[in-house]
Write a protein that holds these residues in place. Structure first.
Motif, PDB file in Angstrom:
ATOM      1  N   ASN A 127       0.867  -1.157  -0.051  1.00  0.00           N
ATOM      2  CA  ASN A 127       0.010   0.013  -0.126  1.00  0.00           C
ATOM      3  C   ASN A 127       0.944   1.095   0.019  1.00  0.00           C
ATOM      4  O   ASN A 127       1.946   1.443   0.812  1.00  0.00           O
ATOM      5  CB  ASN A 127      -0.872  -0.033   1.247  1.00  0.00           C
ATOM      6  CG  ASN A 127      -2.138  -0.744   0.983  1.00  0.00           C
ATOM      7  OD1 ASN A 127      -2.790  -0.788   0.060  1.00  0.00           O
ATOM      8  ND2 ASN A 127      -2.790  -1.422   2.108  1.00  0.00           N
ATOM      9  N   TYR A 128       0.692   2.113  -0.896  1.00  0.00           N
ATOM     10  CA  TYR A 128       1.264   3.373  -1.067  1.00  0.00           C
ATOM     11  C   TYR A 128       0.616   4.643  -0.532  1.00  0.00           C
ATOM     12  O   TYR A 128      -0.533   4.838  -1.198  1.00  0.00           O
ATOM     13  CB  TYR A 128       2.112   3.585  -2.485  1.00  0.00           C
ATOM     14  CG  TYR A 128       2.669   4.978  -2.494  1.00  0.00           C
ATOM     15  CD1 TYR A 128       4.135   4.913  -2.304  1.00  0.00           C
ATOM     16  CD2 TYR A 128       2.305   6.248  -3.237  1.00  0.00           C
ATOM     17  CE1 TYR A 128       5.016   6.128  -2.105  1.00  0.00           C
ATOM     18  CE2 TYR A 128       2.679   7.319  -3.079  1.00  0.00           C
ATOM     19  CZ  TYR A 128       4.244   7.330  -2.682  1.00  0.00           C
ATOM     20  OH  TYR A 128       4.967   8.422  -2.867  1.00  0.00           O
ATOM     21  N   GLY A 129       0.834   5.113   0.572  1.00  0.00           N
ATOM     22  CA  GLY A 129      -0.119   6.167   1.090  1.00  0.00           C
ATOM     23  C   GLY A 129      -0.182   7.410   0.366  1.00  0.00           C
ATOM     24  O   GLY A 129       0.919   8.088   0.068  1.00  0.00           O
ATOM     25  N   LEU A 130      -1.338   7.894   0.109  1.00  0.00           N
ATOM     26  CA  LEU A 130      -1.767   8.981  -0.466  1.00  0.00           C
ATOM     27  C   LEU A 130      -2.207   9.929   0.437  1.00  0.00           C
ATOM     28  O   LEU A 130      -1.924  11.314   0.318  1.00  0.00           O
ATOM     29  CB  LEU A 130      -2.815   9.103  -1.655  1.00  0.00           C
ATOM     30  CG  LEU A 130      -2.457   8.143  -2.857  1.00  0.00           C
ATOM     31  CD1 LEU A 130      -3.550   7.983  -3.859  1.00  0.00           C
ATOM     32  CD2 LEU A 130      -1.299   8.605  -3.485  1.00  0.00           C
ATOM     33  N   SER A 131      -2.776   9.668   1.790  1.00  0.00           N
ATOM     34  CA  SER A 131      -3.161  10.232   2.787  1.00  0.00           C
ATOM     35  C   SER A 131      -3.282   9.683   3.721  1.00  0.00           C
ATOM     36  O   SER A 131      -2.951   8.248   3.566  1.00  0.00           O
ATOM     37  CB  SER A 131      -4.553  10.981   2.386  1.00  0.00           C
ATOM     38  OG  SER A 131      -5.700  10.199   2.257  1.00  0.00           O
ATOM     39  N   ASP A 132      -3.871   9.857   4.900  1.00  0.00           N
ATOM     40  CA  ASP A 132      -4.143   9.039   6.135  1.00  0.00           C
ATOM     41  C   ASP A 132      -5.043   7.876   5.859  1.00  0.00           C
ATOM     42  O   ASP A 132      -5.146   6.954   6.518  1.00  0.00           O
ATOM     43  CB  ASP A 132      -4.723   9.644   7.501  1.00  0.00           C
ATOM     44  CG  ASP A 132      -3.427  10.646   7.960  1.00  0.00           C
ATOM     45  OD1 ASP A 132      -2.430  10.314   7.696  1.00  0.00           O
ATOM     46  OD2 ASP A 132      -4.132  11.616   8.866  1.00  0.00           O
TER      47      ASP A 132
END
Length: 206
Positions: A154-159
């Protein structure tokens, strides 16, 4: 309480249907300015919803090689601890399987994940699941119990929002033999989509 009505039609088929629906909505949190004693007894359980496009490659059914299968996949992850979660996955084909529509899969199992931190955008995971498939042709040809293994990032874009990448392998536990009419299904897969994270409040002691 919510009510809905609509019209459903197959662009390339003869199916045309009116639809009606009813549902009960449960709101996960109340809009309050302060925190009372009842709120202090709440605990938050993490949940992830993964919606992604999944492609089955190297598909084999009873020793016969089959063209790739494109699938729409939905996976719900119930986070048990910072490193463990329970995945429930449902996949449905968007193209034909051996000339017939209707191939689908369903899995449930156990997953491991690296701890989530706000300072790191990457979170790795690996999971193993048990399930079934529906070939949509002849129920006697369904491949029986399936074992699915997968790993990804998973590559976080936001919380709350992240890009979801997965690669996996699926194989039926039974082997194909002409004498007992057993069936066997095997495939590899890659998936790309989005993850949405949220928390579900439950009552409990602090």
């Amino acid at each position: 309480l919510s009510l809905s009505a609509g019209y459903l039609a197959a662009p390339k088929g003869s199916s045309k249907n009116w639809t009606v629906g009813a549902a009960i909505n449960f709101h996960l949190s109340a809009d309050k300015q302060g925190v009372d004693d009842a709120d202090k007894a709440l605990t938050l359980n993490g949940i992830r919803v993964n919606l992604y496009d999944k492609v089955l490659l190297g598909v084999s059914h009873n020793g016969k090689d089959i063209n790739k299968i494109n699938m729409a996949a939905l996976q719900l992850d119930y986070v048990v601890s910072k490193n463990w979660y329970v995945p429930i996955q449902i996949n449905a084909a968007t193209n034909t399987f051996q000339g017939f529509a209707g191939y689908a899969e369903m899995f449930a199992g156990l997953g491991w994940q690296s701890a989530y931190t706000k300072s790191s955008k990457l979170q790795g995971f690996a999971q193993i699941s048990y399930g079934m498939n529906d070939l949509g042709i002849n129920k006697q040809q369904d491949a029986g119990p399936l074992l699915n293994t997968a790993m990804g990032l998973n590559y976080g874009l936001s919380d709350q929002l992240a890009i979801y990448v997965q690669a996996g392998k699926t194989a039926s536990l039974s082997k194909y033999t002409k004498s007992n009419h057993g069936t066997h299904f095997e495939s590899s897969s890659v998936g790309l989509g989005l993850t949405y994270r949220f928390s579900f409040p439950t009552r409990g002691s602090m």
